[in-house]
Scaffold this motif. Structure first.
Motif, PDB file in Angstrom:
ATOM      1  N   LEU A  16       2.185  -0.635 -12.495  1.00 44.34           N
ATOM      2  CA  LEU A  16       2.635  -0.831 -11.027  1.00 44.34           C
ATOM      3  C   LEU A  16       2.487  -2.429 -10.678  1.00 44.34           C
ATOM      4  N   LEU A  17       1.064  -2.700 -10.889  1.00 42.84           N
ATOM      5  CA  LEU A  17       0.480  -3.873 -10.375  1.00 42.84           C
ATOM      6  C   LEU A  17       0.565  -5.002 -11.532  1.00 42.84           C
ATOM      7  N   ALA A  18       0.715  -4.463 -12.560  1.00 38.80           N
ATOM      8  CA  ALA A  18       0.716  -5.432 -13.725  1.00 38.80           C
ATOM      9  C   ALA A  18      -0.751  -6.097 -13.925  1.00 38.80           C
ATOM     10  N   VAL A  19      -1.643  -5.408 -13.503  1.00 37.66           N
ATOM     11  CA  VAL A  19      -2.937  -5.953 -13.996  1.00 37.66           C
ATOM     12  C   VAL A  19      -3.620  -5.109 -15.030  1.00 37.66           C
ATOM     13  N   PRO A  20      -4.028  -5.820 -15.874  1.00 35.99           N
ATOM     14  CA  PRO A  20      -4.610  -4.857 -17.122  1.00 35.99           C
ATOM     15  C   PRO A  20      -6.159  -4.498 -17.005  1.00 35.99           C
ATOM     16  N   THR A  24     -14.896  17.807  -9.050  1.00 39.22           N
ATOM     17  CA  THR A  24     -14.795  16.363  -9.521  1.00 39.22           C
ATOM     18  C   THR A  24     -14.324  15.670  -8.045  1.00 39.22           C
ATOM     19  N   SER A  25     -14.444  14.315  -8.220  1.00 39.58           N
ATOM     20  CA  SER A  25     -13.901  13.584  -6.967  1.00 39.58           C
ATOM     21  C   SER A  25     -13.559  12.246  -7.380  1.00 39.58           C
ATOM     22  N   TRP A  26     -12.435  11.483  -6.784  1.00 35.58           N
ATOM     23  CA  TRP A  26     -12.051  10.226  -7.159  1.00 35.58           C
ATOM     24  C   TRP A  26     -11.283   9.770  -6.315  1.00 35.58           C
ATOM     25  N   GLY A  27     -11.356   8.315  -6.320  1.00 34.33           N
ATOM     26  CA  GLY A  27     -11.080   7.424  -5.241  1.00 34.33           C
ATOM     27  C   GLY A  27     -10.624   6.105  -5.620  1.00 34.33           C
ATOM     28  N   MET A  28      -9.502   5.777  -4.890  1.00 31.21           N
ATOM     29  CA  MET A  28      -8.756   4.284  -5.227  1.00 31.21           C
ATOM     30  C   MET A  28      -8.527   3.762  -3.629  1.00 31.21           C
ATOM     31  N   PRO A  60       4.652  -8.617  -8.890  1.00 29.92           N
ATOM     32  CA  PRO A  60       5.420  -7.902  -9.974  1.00 29.92           C
ATOM     33  C   PRO A  60       6.435  -7.174  -9.151  1.00 29.92           C
ATOM     34  N   PRO A  61       7.655  -7.066  -9.661  1.00 28.09           N
ATOM     35  CA  PRO A  61       8.804  -6.429  -9.123  1.00 28.09           C
ATOM     36  C   PRO A  61       8.599  -5.099  -8.658  1.00 28.09           C
ATOM     37  N   ARG A  62       7.813  -4.119  -9.222  1.00 21.19           N
ATOM     38  CA  ARG A  62       7.505  -2.908  -9.071  1.00 21.19           C
ATOM     39  C   ARG A  62       6.793  -2.576  -7.656  1.00 21.19           C
ATOM     40  N   ILE A  63       6.300  -3.733  -7.282  1.00 20.97           N
ATOM     41  CA  ILE A  63       5.346  -3.606  -5.982  1.00 20.97           C
ATOM     42  C   ILE A  63       5.953  -4.512  -5.083  1.00 20.97           C
ATOM     43  N   ALA A  64       6.946  -5.242  -5.313  1.00 22.75           N
ATOM     44  CA  ALA A  64       7.343  -6.079  -4.311  1.00 22.75           C
ATOM     45  C   ALA A  64       8.238  -5.246  -3.112  1.00 22.75           C
ATOM     46  N   TRP A 104       0.811  -1.015   0.054  1.00 18.63           N
ATOM     47  CA  TRP A 104       0.090   0.098  -0.132  1.00 18.63           C
ATOM     48  C   TRP A 104       0.925   1.185  -0.043  1.00 18.63           C
ATOM     49  N   GLU A 105       2.081   1.282   0.825  1.00 19.71           N
ATOM     50  CA  GLU A 105       2.759   2.328   0.719  1.00 19.71           C
ATOM     51  C   GLU A 105       3.548   2.603  -0.493  1.00 19.71           C
ATOM     52  N   ILE A 106       3.713   1.585  -1.236  1.00 20.48           N
ATOM     53  CA  ILE A 106       4.366   1.790  -2.715  1.00 20.48           C
ATOM     54  C   ILE A 106       3.356   2.208  -3.665  1.00 20.48           C
ATOM     55  N   ILE A 107       2.206   1.884  -3.555  1.00 20.53           N
ATOM     56  CA  ILE A 107       1.052   2.567  -4.170  1.00 20.53           C
ATOM     57  C   ILE A 107       0.932   4.006  -3.840  1.00 20.53           C
ATOM     58  N   GLN A 108       0.625   4.101  -2.551  1.00 14.73           N
ATOM     59  CA  GLN A 108       0.649   5.483  -2.137  1.00 14.73           C
ATOM     60  C   GLN A 108       1.527   6.685  -2.755  1.00 14.73           C
ATOM     61  N   LYS A 109       2.899   6.038  -2.541  1.00 22.74           N
ATOM     62  CA  LYS A 109       4.069   6.940  -3.204  1.00 22.74           C
ATOM     63  C   LYS A 109       3.873   7.236  -4.648  1.00 22.74           C
ATOM     64  N   PHE A 110       3.568   6.197  -5.300  1.00 22.23           N
ATOM     65  CA  PHE A 110       3.531   6.374  -6.874  1.00 22.23           C
ATOM     66  C   PHE A 110       2.425   7.196  -7.124  1.00 22.23           C
TER      67      PHE A 110
END
Ligand code: 87F
Length: 587
Positions: free
Chosen positions: A280-284, A349-353, A374-378, A137-143
């Motif tokens: 990042l997550l390699a999910v299409p 606008t509003s947006w959420g993840m 995936p390496p970028r998120i590991a 989650w921290e890696i996602i946050q930073k990105f």
């Protein structure tokens, strides 16, 4: 049952985790063998280090403990924890007990618990995010945080609580969500005079301040984001990361002086969401617009990134970005004086993840051996495992591992040496595979003599050797190759599930076969309701899976549209087709 003992265990004593891996008892090796034999359990010895080299992967150490899958009752507040009690069966702490394609939901729970991402909690729908998932989650946050800051978004923090009055200020849109709002009604043993709600989302908390802070066109755009938890008291079956009563998210709220500027904001954010998932997550994902039925009722339009979990055929909303038009600014009196000194309502606008990102990633990539990250998120991209036998000098081998690890860290590769003396290499291999670490580097005496290390890739299980001098260059390149390989695999799996139907009969067949279905569609709200009703009716008549009927809907109208033929009709109602829509069963 047979018990295999590593002949090269250095110490006279063996450490045993008695049913639980947080406590340890020590027992003499010979006493253990005698004890097992007295119980009719056969024992044998094996040189594990040699087996590692010969068989590539040793049998992981067997521990007789099973983490049973939780069955929860969301109607009551408590959850039945996945049992950590032992059973007589010879199940394994270091292996997944279920097959992804045979029993998806038990497989999923087993993976996220055994990989140490999630710990169950005694309130239904609430879960502990352990460091292994929180670091993701921290890696996602930073990105994402870096990206939105480039767009001029600033972070802030608004309170967790909403007064009854504020929440009701926009009762029209809250109406449908009412049953999910959780309330604090008491402090100590005293009833509160006026109950306060716990935020399910923060429009009603933030917009009164927007109204105060926005006066002139010079105050616009106002772009705020907050990283918080929210609570939605769901009654559908909870699933860790995917549907939980408390979850972590970011919610962004912006105000602009024109609709066009708000449009741009909506799509800039949607593109960042696509990048989080794909890069990042390699999910299409499929970026698109929600239908009128599925959009956020408070806004003009809703954009979304959607995907599908190929293993169970369910579509899933990954993140949403809304253009709110002036609906909320009118409700909350968010006005400004434009350049001509005329009063005007702001465009918002509003947006959420949310932490759902992590669940989608696990469901997409993990396999019957556990997580595949995936390496970028590991959190750890390379795990280094020294292979030390009784004949080796541990220091020499470990020191070389530290040296290689330091070099990798110097190249910004997240690396760690697993130098613990408690577990043997076989245990460590299984442990880090379960946790999905993309690359393992093994190094033992044979490697030392040849001036090389042995490299193992978690995703395709390939194993090969690399010379010392090549380690940094090879690993940095390999991490990118693996990232791409994992994405391509997921992309092909999604493509296989993407089917097209031009009429209702073939649509029905494809939907019930767990596909997502692209159709030419009239884009009329009533038609979507009729499709749902027809699917339901068909399923009742033909014994089609009830679950299919209940949750079939449009996932989105993809931004990338194929050109429709001039006379193309809606697959259901025969009116002229306006768009191509993706339909599916969904979470
Ligand atoms: C549950 C209870 C009360 C969703 C709710 O998508 C209110 C709501 O307003 C609610 N569940 N929503 C919609 C949230 C809309 C919007 N908010 C900001 C987002 C992104 C972030």
């Amino acid at each position: 049952m047979q018990f295999i003992l590593d002949e090269e265990i250095v110490s006279e004593y063996v450490a045993i985790h008695p049913m639980i891996n947080t406590s340890t008892i020590w027992i003499k090796r010979d006493d253990l063998v005698a004890l097992l034999n007295s119980q009719g359990i056969k024992t044998s010895k094996l040189k594990l280090t040699e087996a590692v080299e010969e068989e590539k992967k040793p049998e992981p150490v067997k521990v007789t403990k099973v983490a049973k899958v939780a069955k929860e009752n969301p109607k009551d507040n408590t959850s039945t924890l996945p049992s950590t009690t032992t059973t007589a069966s010879n199940t394994n702490l270091l292996s997944i007990q279920y097959k992804k394609l045979e029993n998806f939901s038990d497989w999923y729970t087993d993976v996220i618990v055994k990989s140490e991402m999630i710990e169950y909690y005694d309130i239904s729908g609430c879960y502990i995010l352990r460091p292994w998932s929180y670091q993701i989650w921290e890696i996602i946050q930073k990105f994402f945080d870096d990206k939105i800051k480039e767009l001029g978004v600033e972070n802030a923090y608004f309170p967790l609580f909403v007064s009854f009055k504020a929440l009701n200020q926009e009762k029209d849109h809250v109406e449908g969500f009412k049953p999910e709002v959780a309330w604090v009604t008491r402090s100590g043993d005293k009833e509160l005079e006026c109950p306060i709600a716990i935020r399910p989302t923060s429009e009603t908390i933030m917009y009164p301040s927007f109204s105060k802070w926005i006066r002139s066109h010079r105050d616009l755009p106002l772009k705020l984001n907050q990283w918080t938890n929210v609570v939605r008291w769901e009654f559908k079956n909870p699933t860790p990361f995917i549907r939980t009563r408390e979850f972590l998210w970011q919610e962004g709220h912006t105000a602009h002086s024109s609709l066009e500027e708000a449009d741009k904001q909506v799509f800039d954010i949607l593109e960042f969401y696509r990048q989080v998932y794909e890069d990042l997550l390699a999910v299409p994902v499929i970026p698109g617009r929600k239908s009128e039925n599925e959009k956020f009722a408070g806004g003009f339009y809703t954009t979304t990134v959607e995907t599908m979990i190929p293993a169970n055929g369910k579509g899933i909303q990954c993140a949403t970005s809304h253009n709110l038009g002036q609906n909320f600014s009118k409700m909350f009196d968010i006005k400004y004086l434009n350049e001509k000194r005329e009063e005007s309502y702001a465009w918002q606008t509003s947006w959420g993840m949310t932490t759902r990102t992590i669940g989608v990633m696990v469901m997409t990539h993990a396999d019957d051996n556990g997580l595949i990250l995936p390496p970028r998120i590991a959190p750890i991209q390379v795990i280094l495992v020294p292979i030390i036998t009784t004949k080796d000098d541990p220091k020499v081998i470990k020191d070389k591992m530290y040296e290689i690890c330091a070099e990798l860290k110097g190249a910004k590769v997240r690396s760690k040496v697993d130098d613990s003396d408690i577990h043997n290499p076989g245990w460590k291999f299984a442990h880090w595979e379960l946790k999905g670490v993309p690359i393992r580097i093994e190094y033992g005496k044979k490697d030392m003599e040849k001036g090389q290390v042995t490299v193992f890739c978690r995703d395709n299980r390939e194993r090969f050797t690399v010379e010392f001098s090549e380690v940094n260059a090879t690993i940095t390149k390999l991490l990118e190759t693996i990232q791409e390989r994992i994405f391509n695999k997921a992309k092909s799996a999604l493509e296989v599930k993407k089917k097209t139907a031009n009429d209702f009969e073939s649509f029905l067949k494809l939907i019930s076969d767990n596909n997502m279905v692209l159709t030419p569609w009239c884009n009329v709200q009533k038609c979507e309701e009729n499709v749902k009703a027809a699917v339901k009716e068909e399923s009742e008549n033909s014994g089609l899976d009830e679950k299919v009927a209940g949750s079939c809907k449009t996932l989105c109208i993809p931004l990338q549209q194929e050109v429709l033929a001039e006379n193309q009709k809606c697959f259901f109602c025969d009116a002229k087709a306006q768009v191509q829509a993706v339909w599916g069963r969904s979470y």
